[in-house]
Design a protein around this motif. Structure first.
Motif, PDB file in Angstrom:
ATOM      1  N   ILE A   1       2.178   8.109  -6.928  1.00 37.84           N
ATOM      2  CA  ILE A   1       1.466   7.053  -7.835  1.00 37.84           C
ATOM      3  C   ILE A   1       1.737   7.549  -9.153  1.00 37.84           C
ATOM      4  O   ILE A   1       2.048   7.077 -10.195  1.00 37.84           O
ATOM      5  N   ARG A   2       1.555   8.937  -9.300  1.00 40.18           N
ATOM      6  CA  ARG A   2       1.565   9.651 -10.604  1.00 40.18           C
ATOM      7  C   ARG A   2       3.084   9.653 -10.981  1.00 40.18           C
ATOM      8  O   ARG A   2       3.485   9.229 -12.258  1.00 40.18           O
ATOM      9  N   LEU A   3       3.864  10.008 -10.187  1.00 39.85           N
ATOM     10  CA  LEU A   3       5.417  10.094 -10.655  1.00 39.85           C
ATOM     11  C   LEU A   3       6.105   8.601 -10.948  1.00 39.85           C
ATOM     12  O   LEU A   3       6.934   8.535 -11.968  1.00 39.85           O
ATOM     13  N   LEU A   4       5.577   7.596 -10.117  1.00 39.53           N
ATOM     14  CA  LEU A   4       6.262   6.107 -10.524  1.00 39.53           C
ATOM     15  C   LEU A   4       5.216   5.583 -11.488  1.00 39.53           C
ATOM     16  O   LEU A   4       5.483   4.354 -11.913  1.00 39.53           O
ATOM     17  N   GLN A   5       3.960   6.084 -11.980  1.00 41.99           N
ATOM     18  CA  GLN A   5       3.438   5.504 -13.116  1.00 41.99           C
ATOM     19  C   GLN A   5       2.607   3.935 -12.801  1.00 41.99           C
ATOM     20  O   GLN A   5       2.861   3.345 -13.402  1.00 41.99           O
ATOM     21  N   LEU A   6       2.185   4.022 -11.445  1.00 44.20           N
ATOM     22  CA  LEU A   6       1.791   2.829 -11.214  1.00 44.20           C
ATOM     23  C   LEU A   6       0.430   2.717 -11.182  1.00 44.20           C
ATOM     24  O   LEU A   6      -0.330   3.565 -11.034  1.00 44.20           O
ATOM     25  N   SER A   7      -0.184   1.358 -11.871  1.00 43.62           N
ATOM     26  CA  SER A   7      -1.503   1.503 -12.078  1.00 43.62           C
ATOM     27  C   SER A   7      -2.349   0.437 -11.245  1.00 43.62           C
ATOM     28  O   SER A   7      -3.561   0.412 -11.085  1.00 43.62           O
ATOM     29  N   ASP A   8      -1.794  -0.525 -10.678  1.00 40.60           N
ATOM     30  CA  ASP A   8      -2.091  -1.630 -10.073  1.00 40.60           C
ATOM     31  C   ASP A   8      -1.886  -1.869  -8.375  1.00 40.60           C
ATOM     32  O   ASP A   8      -1.673  -2.932  -8.029  1.00 40.60           O
ATOM     33  N   VAL A   9      -1.826  -0.790  -7.969  1.00 43.22           N
ATOM     34  CA  VAL A   9      -1.421  -0.637  -6.605  1.00 43.22           C
ATOM     35  C   VAL A   9      -2.553  -1.075  -5.642  1.00 43.22           C
ATOM     36  O   VAL A   9      -3.797  -0.665  -6.090  1.00 43.22           O
ATOM     37  N   GLU A  10      -2.510  -1.876  -4.737  1.00 43.49           N
ATOM     38  CA  GLU A  10      -3.542  -2.416  -4.008  1.00 43.49           C
ATOM     39  C   GLU A  10      -4.256  -1.390  -3.013  1.00 43.49           C
ATOM     40  O   GLU A  10      -5.435  -1.567  -3.120  1.00 43.49           O
ATOM     41  N   SER A  11      -3.483  -0.596  -2.263  1.00 42.83           N
ATOM     42  CA  SER A  11      -4.152   0.388  -1.400  1.00 42.83           C
ATOM     43  C   SER A  11      -3.507   1.671  -1.539  1.00 42.83           C
ATOM     44  O   SER A  11      -2.071   1.649  -1.213  1.00 42.83           O
ATOM     45  N   VAL A  12      -4.263   2.809  -1.698  1.00 41.65           N
ATOM     46  CA  VAL A  12      -3.651   4.123  -1.773  1.00 41.65           C
ATOM     47  C   VAL A  12      -4.263   5.076  -0.847  1.00 41.65           C
ATOM     48  O   VAL A  12      -5.664   5.041  -1.103  1.00 41.65           O
ATOM     49  N   GLU A  13      -3.683   5.650   0.024  1.00 44.50           N
ATOM     50  CA  GLU A  13      -4.584   6.406   1.105  1.00 44.50           C
ATOM     51  C   GLU A  13      -3.750   7.646   1.284  1.00 44.50           C
ATOM     52  O   GLU A  13      -2.544   7.927   1.452  1.00 44.50           O
ATOM     53  N   GLN A  14      -4.569   8.812   0.668  1.00 40.08           N
ATOM     54  CA  GLN A  14      -3.698  10.324   0.938  1.00 40.08           C
ATOM     55  C   GLN A  14      -4.111  10.627   2.400  1.00 40.08           C
ATOM     56  O   GLN A  14      -5.411  10.823   2.587  1.00 40.08           O
ATOM     57  N   ALA A  15      -3.207  10.475   3.207  1.00 36.54           N
ATOM     58  CA  ALA A  15      -3.620  10.685   4.654  1.00 36.54           C
ATOM     59  C   ALA A  15      -2.605  11.563   5.026  1.00 36.54           C
ATOM     60  O   ALA A  15      -1.329  11.416   4.977  1.00 36.54           O
ATOM     61  N   PHE A  16      -2.764  12.713   5.923  1.00 34.71           N
ATOM     62  CA  PHE A  16      -2.229  13.569   6.743  1.00 34.71           C
ATOM     63  C   PHE A  16      -1.888  13.052   7.763  1.00 34.71           C
ATOM     64  O   PHE A  16      -2.427  12.544   8.386  1.00 34.71           O
ATOM     65  N   ILE A  17      -0.338  13.130   8.130  1.00 35.37           N
ATOM     66  CA  ILE A  17       0.144  12.450   9.249  1.00 35.37           C
ATOM     67  C   ILE A  17      -0.585  13.161  10.386  1.00 35.37           C
ATOM     68  O   ILE A  17      -1.011  14.343  10.417  1.00 35.37           O
TER      69      ILE A  17
ATOM     70  N   GLY B   1       0.589  -1.205  -0.001  1.00 38.54           N
ATOM     71  CA  GLY B   1      -0.103  -0.091   0.025  1.00 38.54           C
ATOM     72  C   GLY B   1       0.744   1.228  -0.055  1.00 38.54           C
ATOM     73  O   GLY B   1       2.115   1.326  -0.040  1.00 38.54           O
ATOM     74  N   PHE B   2       0.221   2.137  -0.152  1.00 39.39           N
ATOM     75  CA  PHE B   2       1.079   3.614  -0.238  1.00 39.39           C
ATOM     76  C   PHE B   2      -0.031   4.542   0.673  1.00 39.39           C
ATOM     77  O   PHE B   2      -1.195   4.601   0.467  1.00 39.39           O
ATOM     78  N   VAL B   3       0.901   5.347   1.740  1.00 41.48           N
ATOM     79  CA  VAL B   3      -0.076   6.157   2.529  1.00 41.48           C
ATOM     80  C   VAL B   3       0.815   7.319   2.650  1.00 41.48           C
ATOM     81  O   VAL B   3       2.130   7.338   2.776  1.00 41.48           O
ATOM     82  N   GLY B   4       0.367   8.601   3.079  1.00 41.34           N
ATOM     83  CA  GLY B   4       0.885   9.889   3.322  1.00 41.34           C
ATOM     84  C   GLY B   4       0.605  10.973   2.847  1.00 41.34           C
ATOM     85  O   GLY B   4      -0.527  10.578   1.870  1.00 41.34           O
ATOM     86  N   ASP B   5       0.856  12.203   2.725  1.00 43.16           N
ATOM     87  CA  ASP B   5       0.118  13.411   2.288  1.00 43.16           C
ATOM     88  C   ASP B   5       0.424  13.718   0.845  1.00 43.16           C
ATOM     89  O   ASP B   5       0.191  14.509   0.217  1.00 43.16           O
ATOM     90  N   CYS B   6       1.321  12.612   0.326  1.00 45.12           N
ATOM     91  CA  CYS B   6       1.610  12.810  -1.289  1.00 45.12           C
ATOM     92  C   CYS B   6       1.324  11.601  -1.959  1.00 45.12           C
ATOM     93  O   CYS B   6       2.245  11.318  -3.080  1.00 45.12           O
ATOM     94  N   SER B   7       0.445  10.597  -1.351  1.00 40.48           N
ATOM     95  CA  SER B   7       0.428   9.566  -2.282  1.00 40.48           C
ATOM     96  C   SER B   7       0.054   9.377  -3.514  1.00 40.48           C
ATOM     97  O   SER B   7       0.842   8.745  -4.535  1.00 40.48           O
ATOM     98  N   GLU B   8      -0.907  10.371  -3.987  1.00 40.50           N
ATOM     99  CA  GLU B   8      -1.348  10.439  -5.104  1.00 40.50           C
ATOM    100  C   GLU B   8      -0.227  10.988  -6.289  1.00 40.50           C
ATOM    101  O   GLU B   8      -0.001  10.594  -7.381  1.00 40.50           O
ATOM    102  N   LYS B   9       0.688  12.010  -5.776  1.00 38.65           N
ATOM    103  CA  LYS B   9       1.622  12.546  -6.323  1.00 38.65           C
ATOM    104  C   LYS B   9       2.848  11.256  -6.857  1.00 38.65           C
ATOM    105  O   LYS B   9       3.305  11.273  -7.924  1.00 38.65           O
TER     106      LYS B   9
END
Lengths: 227, 350
Positions: free
Chosen positions: A168-184, A158-166
């Motif tokens: 995913i975009r920079l890494l050009q990932l399309s099939d990540v299991e769980s992404v959460e845009q979450a501020f610490i 999974g990916f979590v953090g205040d820049c998860s969406e950034k």
């Protein structure tokens, strides 16, 4: 009771927990970059809560970093003043690990999570937290995509953090299991704070400095020289 | 925001200063400074000037040892302190944050009031530490690494900037000249030392066109740069051969620029006395010229002891004492500021 401060991210938060890690008071400000003005007011309110409930503060805890230099500095300076005046110890915990553990508790089918904090432009602070707690990793300052281990299997990560969406975009990932845009949040720190207090692991109040992660490089200016 | 409250007379005040590269704490009680401790950061010497990020980091590890030492020396504990005075600005924002947030934490923990102090006002307030009954109104010449100002002091809580630098500060002009000459940092004391052996009339350096009471040191600094380049082309050992004469001539002109504006200010405003404040007041030629200026106009001239001239916390405690006595305190949402935006010191409640 323990007062817990989180100031490494964009939105400061303050919590009060009991010695079992249960949250008794919580406040997060939804106003960006307001630490300098608002943190002391938030702490004042939390302290009033402690006093009105007949409790006693036994320690103050902070996120040691990495994160915003200014945010970390404001949090640790205020916490030091408070501890010094009250004669109580300072606890510092790694906030990114706390966020990773918080995420994994909700997603226990994953093999691990990348905690990513925004460090402007294409840079992030990254920490991989595995579901195998015997595996310890350290946060890294990464420029994306080149510093990321793209060869690893990410199908159960999974990916979590205040820049998860950034990320995913920079890494050009399309099939990540769980992404959460979450501020610490201070909530991510409770478990680590409880463990540190129970084990008497306190920071050196006088000489504690936040963990900035990146070594600061200063140069000698050549703008005004004879040559 | 500052608030008006009941005055806090005869209080014990802890002063904290962290606006640049000195971490300082002082304890003040009933008009007397009981302790005045300053930790100077050596880390900047290798860079030839203050590196803001490194200064902020060093304040973090200096602040508690410095406050502890001040309290110990004064024979006080934090529980004995009635109020805290802390530098709010102007200064380096990261450095200010450390002292200011620490002071807020102390105030919250000890349940005592705190007041944010204007650093420039505090430099002027330092004049009252050793001479409480100065003849007012006074014109103060404030000269430091970051500031060069003429300040009209009507009373301890009414001060107005009547002249200011439009570019560099006088201390900066010394530091940058010392850097060009390869003398190290801070440069002022080294230039002063070499100047004592030299001829102040050996070389000419310019003054700049400014408003009558304003200063400019950018021109003299650049003029030194071009002068050195030209002379080194002719003689590669020029700096080594002529260091004393260069320092003496340059220092003489910096002092001359300061004294010309001070003279105009005295003639225009007719003060009761004159005061010299800020770290550059340690310069021997400036001190002599300043005293001569007082004699010329038959005015008492006041220069604080050196420990109260450089950045220090005694001056913050003193300024805080004046504010607290006037019933002014800060609230928990106060924040540091890097630049002085007003020509008036922020001493009166808006």
């Amino acid at each position: 009771m323990i007062l817990v401060l989180e100031t490494s991210g964009s939105f400061p938060s303050v919590g009060v927990i009991d010695l079992h890690g249960n949250e008794l008071y919580y406040f997060q400000l939804l106003e960006k970059q307001s630490h300098a003005e608002q943190l002391a007011t938030m702490v004042d309110e939390a302290k009033k809560f402690v006093e009105s409930s007949g409790g006693v503060l036994l320690a103050v805890a902070v996120n040691e970093g990495p994160g915003s230099y200014t945010g970390l500095r404001i949090g640790s300076s205020l916490a030091k003043g408070l501890c010094f005046a009250l004669g109580i110890p300072l606890i510092s915990v790694p906030g990114m690990l706390g966020t990773g553990q918080w995420f994994m508790q909700k997603n226990d089918d994953l093999l691990g999570v990348w905690v990513m904090l925004d460090a402007r432009r294409d840079e992030v602070y990254g920490l991989f937290v595995s579901n195998d707690t015997s595996i310890e990793t350290q946060p890294k300052a990464m420029i994306l995509p080149q510093d990321f281990p793209l060869g690893d299997d990410l199908s159960k990560v999974g990916f979590v953090g205040d820049c998860s969406e950034k990320v995913i975009r920079l890494l050009q990932l399309s099939d990540v299991e769980s992404v959460e845009q979450a501020f610490i949040s201070v909530k991510h720190l409770y478990s680590l704070v409880k463990e540190a207090f129970a084990a008497n692991i306190f920071s050196d109040l006088a000489y504690f400095e936040p963990f900035y992660l990146k070594e600061f490089q200063a140069g000698v200016s050549k703008k005004f020289s004879i040559s | 925001m500052p608030t008006n409250t009941q005055p806090i007379p005869h209080s014990i005040i802890l002063g904290i200063e962290s606006s640049c590269d000195d971490t300082a704490a002082a304890v003040f009680e009933n008009g007397k400074i009981l302790a005045n401790i300053t930790a100077t950061q050596k880390v900047h010497e290798q860079y030839g000037g203050v590196v803001p990020e490194l200064a902020s980091r060093a304040h973090q590890s200096n602040i508690i040892p410095v406050v502890s030492e001040a309290l110990n020396k004064a024979g006080k504990t934090i529980q004995d302190i009635d109020a805290i005075a802390v530098t709010q600005g102007p200064g380096l924002l990261g450095s200010l944050q450390v002292g200011f947030q620490f002071a807020k934490g102390l105030a919250l923990g000890a349940n005592i009031p705190f007041v944010g102090v204007n650093h420039l006002q505090a430099h002027i307030s330092a004049l009252f530490i050793e001479t409480p009954n100065l003849q007012l109104p006074m014109i103060a010449l404030l000269v430091s690494g970051g500031h060069t100002q003429l300040v009209w002091v009507e009373s301890v809580d009414s001060m107005e900037i009547i002249g200011t630098t439009i570019d560099d500060a006088a201390g900066e002009a010394f530091d940058k000249a010392a850097k060009l000459l390869g003398l190290g940092y801070p440069g002022g004391p080294l230039i002063d030392k070499y100047a004592a052996q030299g001829n102040a009339k050996a070389y000419d350096f310019p003054d700049s066109q400014t408003a009558p009471l304003d200063f400019s040191f950018s021109g003299i600094k650049t003029s030194l740069l071009y002068f050195l380049r030209k002379e080194i082309d002719k003689n590669p050992n020029f700096v080594a051969d002529e260091i004393a004469n260069i320092c003496a001539s340059y220092q003489h002109q910096v002092v001359n620029i300061l004294m010309k504006r001070l003279k105009k200010a005295i003639e225009k405003h007719k003060p009761g006395s004159i005061g010299l404040a800020g770290g550059v007041s340690a310069n021997s030629e400036l001190r002599k010229a300043f005293i001569l200026m007082g004699e010329k106009f038959k005015l008492n001239s006041h220069i604080p002891s050196f420990e109260f001239c450089t950045d220090n916390a005694a001056m913050i405690a003193m300024a805080g004492h004046f504010l607290l006595n006037a019933g002014i305190q800060s609230t928990m949402d106060a924040a540091p500021f890097s630049k002085n935006n007003s020509h008036n010191f922020q001493t009166r409640t808006p």
